[in-house]
Design an enzyme around this catalytic site. Structure first.
Site, PDB file in Angstrom:
ATOM      1  N   GLY A  33      -3.693  65.544  49.341  1.00 51.16           N
ATOM      2  CA  GLY A  33      -2.374  65.766  49.922  1.00 51.16           C
ATOM      3  C   GLY A  33      -1.359  64.810  49.333  1.00 51.16           C
ATOM      4  O   GLY A  33      -0.209  65.169  49.077  1.00 51.16           O
ATOM      5  N   ALA A  34      -1.813  63.567  49.118  1.00 54.25           N
ATOM      6  CA  ALA A  34      -0.933  62.547  48.548  1.00 54.25           C
ATOM      7  C   ALA A  34      -1.800  61.380  48.091  1.00 54.25           C
ATOM      8  O   ALA A  34      -2.976  61.279  48.445  1.00 54.25           O
ATOM      9  CB  ALA A  34       0.089  62.075  49.578  1.00 54.25           C
ATOM     10  N   MET A  35      -1.205  60.482  47.304  1.00 53.67           N
ATOM     11  CA  MET A  35      -1.920  59.307  46.808  1.00 53.67           C
ATOM     12  C   MET A  35      -0.980  58.121  46.765  1.00 53.67           C
ATOM     13  O   MET A  35       0.126  58.207  46.234  1.00 53.67           O
ATOM     14  CB  MET A  35      -2.507  59.596  45.424  1.00 53.67           C
TER      15      MET A  35
ATOM     16  N   ASN B 284      -0.372  55.414  45.157  1.00 46.99           N
ATOM     17  CA  ASN B 284      -0.162  54.562  43.984  1.00 46.99           C
ATOM     18  C   ASN B 284       0.991  53.598  44.241  1.00 46.99           C
ATOM     19  O   ASN B 284       2.076  54.010  44.656  1.00 46.99           O
ATOM     20  CB  ASN B 284       0.170  55.420  42.766  1.00 46.99           C
TER      21      ASN B 284
ATOM     22  N   HIS C  97       1.817  57.560  56.289  1.00 55.02           N
ATOM     23  CA  HIS C  97       0.447  57.190  55.913  1.00 55.02           C
ATOM     24  C   HIS C  97       0.421  56.539  54.532  1.00 55.02           C
ATOM     25  O   HIS C  97      -0.188  55.474  54.347  1.00 55.02           O
ATOM     26  CB  HIS C  97      -0.438  58.437  55.923  1.00 55.02           C
ATOM     27  N   GLU C  98       1.069  57.161  53.565  1.00 56.64           N
ATOM     28  CA  GLU C  98       1.030  56.621  52.201  1.00 56.64           C
ATOM     29  C   GLU C  98       1.771  55.295  52.103  1.00 56.64           C
ATOM     30  O   GLU C  98       1.317  54.380  51.396  1.00 56.64           O
ATOM     31  CB  GLU C  98       1.617  57.634  51.212  1.00 56.64           C
TER      32      GLU C  98
ATOM     33  N   HIS D  53      -0.209  52.382  53.259  1.00 57.28           N
ATOM     34  CA  HIS D  53      -1.153  51.901  52.249  1.00 57.28           C
ATOM     35  C   HIS D  53      -0.538  50.831  51.343  1.00 57.28           C
ATOM     36  O   HIS D  53      -1.284  50.077  50.697  1.00 57.28           O
ATOM     37  CB  HIS D  53      -1.619  53.053  51.363  1.00 57.28           C
TER      38      HIS D  53
ATOM     39  N   GLU E  29      -8.268  53.633  54.993  1.00 55.97           N
ATOM     40  CA  GLU E  29      -7.805  54.895  55.566  1.00 55.97           C
ATOM     41  C   GLU E  29      -7.651  54.849  57.080  1.00 55.97           C
ATOM     42  O   GLU E  29      -6.778  55.506  57.639  1.00 55.97           O
ATOM     43  CB  GLU E  29      -8.754  56.024  55.155  1.00 55.97           C
TER      44      GLU E  29
END
Length: 944
Positions: free
Chosen positions: A328-330, A332, A364-365, A368, A387
């Site tokens: 869905g997403a990352m 980085n 959420h991303e 991170h 996570e």
């Protein structure tokens, strides 16, 4: 919160040191694998799946040139690159091992594929041999002498790789805009794909600084983690190119490196002195699809800086919507990548659910950036640290951004209940496992599952619940404390607990170990006649054998928040033993004719069962005045009862009776919980004689809700104002149409027909399109399906494409379903990233389940070998196509499938296959034990 918080380098160091404490607590030694083909007692280093610790990466200087047109000789899309890797020798060694996968190397002047240099004037041993070790994915460099401890060395390589469309490493993505085919080079390094792009120490703890240079066509834009420092137009081999250089990154893991080359444009914002940009296709931004993401980013970033008490450490934050993306997403660092439908939101065509999805996934991303990027796991057995924290904090951030959405209540539905469903199987796993049990890339990929994301978040929410959120945050803010090494990022600060005079029966570390180091969760059993409270490991199949040993004998330290007839009882009461002794008695829980309700707001990660008398009192309260019981607990009573019945701990009739009060319920969370549990009944019973009376009961149950929203919306003209009412309106329409309410079916068919008559003017409200599209295509014929397919292929809005993609699987025409399944093997028809979704959607249709299962059986080897784990979500496919399995014939087919493909293997779907076998066996038992009782109950209700 308007000002950007500043934190000293010492504070950031405290956080990083904290991770070392976590790793010490939750990891064990890695053991070496033996090399079976030589029969040696000790394996050679290159036969092991973990890197030796003799070398420490310092930095990479990488130049990459993704060629966005095919190579004239091979016809393949390629990328070329060079790398200079600086590393320090920690212990003397004559061997250099670095990860490399599917890269072809140039033979250098020393007649080897790597060149070793000293960073200073020190001695450099010569290279005696270099070779690739494909199985372990290594580039091996053997030296004729040892490297000197404490010295720094440079390793130079030149390489070529395929710019494939496999969604892994550096890959190719395509889209069409204004009739022009365009190509994007993008990356997905996580979790083990950086080695497919350049040679590297591809383990999360081996952080380094990355100096990136990208070569690309003039007129395209190159992006990476750091900000651009220079862009020069030049010529290479007669080809005009632009050479873009980026600032050095922070010290980070290889899996966080990001590269994108495209002709995208962007929207700009700032938060303090941080540059914020949203990148996407030009047409998408012209249509306003990036504005919502921009509006979300700034307040979410502000919240996360305040919550962590640490400033965002980079100068810029780019977020980009890619046409093809596996996840869905990352996250980085500095360049977050998304699927288009996760980042882009169209005010004209996207639903309120799309809006919430965009907000929560951004939250959420961005979480991170701290939980994962700044403080990073040591090895992949600790995925939940990344996570779980990001998932939990994302709900807090989304609630801050949109306090009217009820995100903290939705957490129970979307995280806690989801985790329960998987964690009640013997094939589940602890949040943290031994390092030596997770070595292979496919084993690593399996860690990114419901347990790590949802259970991790639910356990952290429970911790926050019994500590209180302020104490929880104080524990996280380790930099405000003195002895930082004593505290861990997971288990919080015992000193914070003591500073707030908070009573706990054990230290936080000891309490949390029970939830982190053993799989599953307990059911708390309360006998309100005696006040006795006990616990046991909850399993959906009570007869299944648990093969995974627990260091705590499946006993938990359980915080119980409870109420008596609507009055909250304090303080929190702790259940600490399984055994029946004096510590298991709470005289206050003797009801005295009043009802007892435990696990208030479902903050605890456990289910609750009661004696029959208390169940009756709770059911009576729901009928009499359900609002006396908290919202999430009304959902909990339904979900607990249905799952307790599946485990044969209460009767199926009792579970079904918890839904009787829904005639008077209008809130989303209890309704959605009930529908989720009825979905299991539908999967098990839709091919039996139970299905018709069940549908009749559901029709009676949903009719008041359907009429409630019909009146609220002035006969479907308006949209409810409350966010969760919008969700429940969709539930009402879906269930009314599905159960045969004629008015609903005519309404959706009419709306869809109006759109077919005027394809360029869709009057169906975006919020209702999921329900309307599915209902109209299900009740329609080939004409409706072909129209839906044409609209799917023509739309430029990703969220609209997803709605249509789901609806196309609703058809009752099996020939169309077969055709739809075949499209999943044609990327020009269905993108690879969407193939698993389409197969699952077809399988969820009762007419499509067998078709999807047969398709998967027939095509498994082809999909598994040709596409690989970067393209298809094989675990999701297995889950969906086996969801209806409930007969011995199904079990035999599944066992035959496992046997037939044992040699090929199942990769990242291995655990999903084990869970499918376990669920199927449990379903067979459940159906045999409960079918008649359920039939009798539904029949009795429809006869009334």
């Amino acid at each position: 919160m308007e000002k950007r918080r500043r934190v000293s380098k010492l504070c950031i160091l405290c956080v990083l040191l904290t991770l070392a404490s976590v790793a010490t607590i939750v990891t064990l030694w890695t053991i070496a694998l033996t090399r079976g083909d030589e029969g040696d007692d000790v394996a050679a280093p290159w036969d092991r799946y973990r890197l030796p610790t003799s070398l420490i990466p310092l930095s990479y200087n990488i130049t990459l040139w993704p060629h966005l047109s095919p190579d004239p000789d091979s016809g393949l899309y390629l990328f070329t690159g060079t790398s200079i890797m600086a590393f320090e020798c920690a212990t003397e060694t004559d061997l250099i091992l670095i990860h490399s996968y599917r890269l072809n190397y140039t033979l250098l002047q020393n007649k080897h594929i790597a060149l070793l240099l000293a960073s200073g004037d020190g001695f450099v041993p010569s290279i005696t041999a270099t070779w690739l070790q494909p199985k372990q994915q290594y580039l091996v460099v053997q030296l004729n002498g040892v490297l000197t401890q404490g010295e720094t060395y440079l390793l130079y390589t030149e390489f070529t790789g395929e710019l494939a469309d496999d969604l892994a490493g550096l890959y190719r993505s395509e889209y069409e805009e204004d009739g022009v085919r365009r190509i994007v080079a993008s990356s997905q390094m996580h979790p083990t794909h950086a080695r497919k792009t350049f040679p590297c120490f591809d383990e999360p703890a081996m952080k380094a600084v990355f100096n990136m240079t990208l070569i690309h066509s003039p007129g395209t834009t190159a992006l990476s983690n750091g900000d651009k420092t220079d862009a020069v137009n030049t010529t290479i081999d007669g080809i005009a190119v632009t050479r873009t250089t980026f600032e050095p990154t922070k010290k980070m893991s290889t899996y966080l490196l990001a590269i994108v080359i495209s002709d995208y444009t962007h929207l700009t914002d700032t938060q303090g002195d941080i540059l914020l940009r949203i990148w996407a296709r030009k047409k998408a931004l012209e249509q306003g699809q990036g504005s919502y993401a921009r509006s979300v980013t700034r307040p979410v970033l502000e919240f996360l800086q305040f919550y962590s008490n640490i400033s965002y450490p980079l100068r810029k934050l780019d977020q980009i919507a890619l046409p093809d993306f596996y996840y869905g997403a990352m996250e980085n660092w500095g360049l977050v990548t998304y699927r288009e439908n996760k980042l882009l939101y169209s005010p004209l065509t996207s639903s309120s659910r799309n809006k919430q999805s965009t907000a929560t996934i951004i939250a959420h991303e961005l979480a991170h950036m701290w939980f994962g990027n700044l403080v990073t796991l040591r090895w992949w057995n600790e995925v939940w640290l990344n996570e779980g924290f990001a998932s939990y904090v994302s709900y807090l951030a989304a609630d801050y951004f949109q306090p009217t959405w009820g995100m903290k209540d939705q957490f129970v539905l979307q995280k806690t209940h989801r985790a329960f469903a998987v964690d009640a199987l013997t094939s589940s796993h602890p949040l943290s496992s031994n390092e030596d049990s997770i070595l292979l890339p496919e084993q690593i990929s399996q860690q990114f599952d419901t347990i790590s994301y949802s259970k991790g978040a639910a356990v952290l929410r429970m911790l926050s619940g019994f500590l209180s959120e302020p104490v929880f945050v104080q524990g996280l803010n380790v930099c405000s404390l003195v002895e930082t090494l004593f505290y861990s990022f997971v288990f919080l600060s015992q000193q914070a607990v003591e500073a707030n005079n908070l009573y706990l029966p054990h230290r936080v570390h000891d309490i949390m170990n029970r939830w982190v180091l053993q799989m599953g969760f307990p059911v708390v059993i309360i006998d309100t006649a005696t006040g006795k409270v006990t616990q046991k490991h909850f399993l959906l199949d009570a007869e299944s054998k648990v093969s995974v040993e627990s260091p705590y004998n499946y006993e938990w330290l359980i915080p119980i928040q409870w109420m008596k007839s609507g009055e909250v009882q304090r303080p929190v009461w702790w259940l600490m033993k399984k055994t029946d002794d004096e510590n298991n008695n709470n005289p206050l829980m003797r009801s005295g004719g009043l009802w007892i309700l435990a696990n208030i707001n479902v903050t605890g990660y456990y289910r609750v069962n009661y004696d029959p008398g208390n169940w009756e009192r709770l059911l009576a309260q729901l009928i009499r005045d359900h609002q006396v019981i908290p919202l999430t607990n009304r959902a909990q009573l339904v979900d607990d009862a249905f799952n307790l019945a599946r485990a044969q701990l209460v009767s199926a009739s009792l579970a079904l009776r918890t839904t009787s009060y829904l005639y008077a319920e209008t809130e989303y969370i209890p309704w959605q919980t009930a529908l989720n549990n009825f979905q299991y009944y539908s999967l098990m019973l839709d091919q039996t004689e139970v299905y018709h009376p069940m549908q009749e009961y559901m029709k009676k149950l949903v009719t008041p809700l359907y009429l409630y929203f019909k009146n609220m919306t002035s006969d479907w003209i308006q949209i409810p104002q409350r966010h969760t009412d919008q969700y429940n309106q969709v539930n009402a329409i879906q269930m009314a149409c599905r159960t045969g309410i004629t008015h609903c079916q005519k309404l959706t068919s009419t709306w869809f027909k109006q759109w077919m008559d005027n394809p360029h003017h869709n009057l169906i409200h975006p919020h209702l399109r999921d329900a309307v599209y599915c209902s109209a295509i299900a009740s329609g014929n080939k004409e409706e399906w072909e129209f839906g397919w044409a609209q799917f292929k023509n739309t430029s809005v990703a969220s609209e494409a997803n709605q249509l993609m789901s609806a196309l699987a609703c058809t009752g025409n099996t020939q169309l379903l077969k055709r739809y399944l075949s499209y999943t093997l044609e990327p020009s028809m269905i993108r690879r990233q969407d193939a698993a979704f389409v197969i699952g959607a077809v399988a969820s249709n009762s007419l499509g389940q067998e078709l999807a299962w047969n398709f998967v059986r027939l095509q498994w080897d082809y999909m598994f070998t040709q596409y690989g784990m970067g393209s298809f979500n094989f675990a999701s496919i297995i889950d969906e196509v086996t969801a209806r399995f409930s007969t011995p014939a199904h079990l035999q087919q599944l066992e035959d499938f496992v046997s037939e493909h044992h040699a090929t293997g199942f990769g990242s779907a291995t655990l999903a296959v084990e869970q499918a076998l376990e669920r199927t066996r449990a379903n067979i038992k459940w159906l045999q034990q409960n079918k008649q009782e359920i039939l009798d109950w539904f029949t009795s209700q429809t006869d009334q």
